[in-house]
Design a protein around this motif. Structure first.
Motif, PDB file in Angstrom:
ATOM      1  N   PHE A 155       0.812  -1.207   0.000  1.00 10.47           N
ATOM      2  CA  PHE A 155       0.000   0.000   0.000  1.00 10.47           C
ATOM      3  C   PHE A 155       0.854   1.269   0.000  1.00 10.47           C
ATOM      4  N   ARG A 156       2.005   1.243   0.677  1.00 14.22           N
ATOM      5  CA  ARG A 156       2.886   2.416   0.687  1.00 14.22           C
ATOM      6  C   ARG A 156       3.354   2.761  -0.720  1.00 14.22           C
ATOM      7  N   ASN A 157       3.675   1.724  -1.490  1.00 15.16           N
ATOM      8  CA  ASN A 157       4.081   1.951  -2.873  1.00 15.16           C
ATOM      9  C   ASN A 157       2.970   2.621  -3.670  1.00 15.16           C
ATOM     10  N   ALA A 158       1.748   2.104  -3.514  1.00 17.46           N
ATOM     11  CA  ALA A 158       0.608   2.641  -4.250  1.00 17.46           C
ATOM     12  C   ALA A 158       0.330   4.090  -3.868  1.00 17.46           C
ATOM     13  N   ILE A 159       0.411   4.391  -2.573  1.00 16.05           N
ATOM     14  CA  ILE A 159       0.154   5.757  -2.103  1.00 16.05           C
ATOM     15  C   ILE A 159       1.211   6.713  -2.645  1.00 16.05           C
ATOM     16  N   PHE A 160       2.467   6.275  -2.623  1.00  9.51           N
ATOM     17  CA  PHE A 160       3.556   7.116  -3.129  1.00  9.51           C
ATOM     18  C   PHE A 160       3.342   7.440  -4.607  1.00  9.51           C
ATOM     19  N   ILE A 161       3.004   6.449  -5.400  1.00  8.20           N
ATOM     20  CA  ILE A 161       2.752   6.665  -6.830  1.00  8.20           C
ATOM     21  C   ILE A 161       1.556   7.594  -7.016  1.00  8.20           C
ATOM     22  N   GLY A 182       7.630   7.032 -10.248  1.00  5.01           N
ATOM     23  CA  GLY A 182       7.247   6.561  -8.915  1.00  5.01           C
ATOM     24  C   GLY A 182       7.347   5.053  -8.805  1.00  5.01           C
ATOM     25  N   GLY A 183       6.873   4.351  -9.836  1.00  2.00           N
ATOM     26  CA  GLY A 183       6.950   2.891  -9.837  1.00  2.00           C
ATOM     27  C   GLY A 183       8.380   2.390  -9.828  1.00  2.00           C
ATOM     28  N   LEU A 184       9.229   3.034 -10.625  1.00  3.46           N
ATOM     29  CA  LEU A 184      10.635   2.628 -10.673  1.00  3.46           C
ATOM     30  C   LEU A 184      11.337   2.949  -9.358  1.00  3.46           C
ATOM     31  N   THR A 185      10.938   4.053  -8.718  1.00  5.80           N
ATOM     32  CA  THR A 185      11.549   4.451  -7.450  1.00  5.80           C
ATOM     33  C   THR A 185      11.300   3.420  -6.355  1.00  5.80           C
ATOM     34  N   VAL A 186      10.088   2.857  -6.329  1.00  2.03           N
ATOM     35  CA  VAL A 186       9.764   1.876  -5.283  1.00  2.03           C
ATOM     36  C   VAL A 186      10.193   0.462  -5.676  1.00  2.03           C
ATOM     37  N   GLY A 187      10.865   0.342  -6.827  1.00  3.79           N
ATOM     38  CA  GLY A 187      11.445  -0.942  -7.201  1.00  3.79           C
ATOM     39  C   GLY A 187      10.588  -1.852  -8.037  1.00  3.79           C
ATOM     40  N   LEU A 188       9.536  -1.322  -8.677  1.00  4.17           N
ATOM     41  CA  LEU A 188       8.701  -2.174  -9.523  1.00  4.17           C
ATOM     42  C   LEU A 188       9.443  -2.540 -10.810  1.00  4.17           C
ATOM     43  N   LYS A 189       9.186  -3.725 -11.308  1.00  6.25           N
ATOM     44  CA  LYS A 189       9.743  -4.118 -12.595  1.00  6.25           C
ATOM     45  C   LYS A 189       9.287  -3.129 -13.660  1.00  6.25           C
TER      46      LYS A 189
END
Length: 278
Positions: A155-161, A182-189
């Protein structure tokens, strides 16, 4: 508004909505350059957003249809006491993450609507937005290989994006660029970061359409002859949107986002200089 102006706006909206170069910033500049009246550009912006929404539906229809079906299954599970079971239902988790990302965007949009609208009248601030977008894109390519997929997203990743998507309401700051960074920052593929960025654009674009629809409908009612011109712009926006989405998928996969940063830096600098010498 002429058919040529509608085609130009459709091309700009379709490409800039999904390429990380800010559709709002480009439309504001085009409005100034073409001398299009404010009420008519609002109408066209609203309707052109529907054209770009069609692009997302065409490119990600299988994912969207799966999300729609999962919604009804989720409702059934809740009423039967089975719960959300997010880890057992990947599509359901994707839907929940989209909703969670949309919440901060919606809050920021409602809370700071007047502030964001005031930025559109300041050419220098639009130029600054382009430059900020350029830095985000350039820095995103410095991240290492990301390996987090939907299963490891939280959820933290989603909120950040979602917060970054809210910031992108400001003209000159790219929505697609912000959400992908934002997605790349939180480490998403990379492939999942692109898909998620485009999927969360659906409620955002739809929400923007609903907020401005009354004003757009009023303008259309006063100028019914504009319907044909508007339809052309929407079709052009949809076609260009599909092209932009395909180009964006390849650019992120090939780590080519930095090339877009050069463009928005140059554009931002030119806009700021223009704002002082005009």
């Amino acid at each position: 508004m002429t058919y040529l102006q509608a085609i130009i706006l459709g091309i700009v909206q379709g490409l800039a909505e999904f390429l990380p170069i800010s559709s709002s910033g480009h439309l504001a500049l085009i409005q100034n350059l073409l001398g299009i009246q404010g009420d008519k550009v609002v109408m066209f912006t609203v309707m052109l957003h529907m054209g770009t929404l069609v692009s997302v539906f065409i490119m990600y229809w299988s994912d969207i249809w799966a999300l729609i079906k999962e919604l009804f299954i989720t409702i059934g599970d809740i009423f039967t006491g089975k719960g959300l079971r997010l880890q057992e239902r990947p599509v359901r988790k994707l839907g929940v993450m989209i909703i969670v990302s949309t919440i901060p965007t919606a809050i920021m949009g409602f809370a700071f609507n007047d502030f964001f609208e005031s930025l559109y009248s300041n050419i220098a601030l639009i130029g600054a937005g382009f430059i900020i977008t350029g830095f985000m894109l350039y820095l995103s390519e410095k991240f290492g290989e990301a390996n987090r997929d939907l299963q490891h997203m939280n959820f933290r990743n989603a909120i950040f994006i979602g917060i970054l998507q809210g910031v992108a309401i400001a003209p000159g700051i790219s929505r697609s660029g912000s959400t992908m960074v934002g997605g790349l920052t939180v480490g998403l593929k990379r492939d999942f970061a692109v898909k998620f960025a485009f999927l969360i654009s659906i409620p955002t674009i739809l929400g923007s359409f609903l907020m401005e629809f009354k004003s757009a409908a009023s303008t259309i009612a006063k100028s019914p002859d504009m319907f044909g011109v508007m339809a052309v712009g929407v079709v052009v926006a949809a076609i260009c949107g599909i092209i932009a989405i395909k180009a964006m998928i390849k650019a992120v996969s090939d780590k080519k986002l930095k090339y877009f940063s050069y463009y928005v830096w140059a554009l931002g600098a030119a806009v700021i200089i223009y704002s002082f010498v005009k």
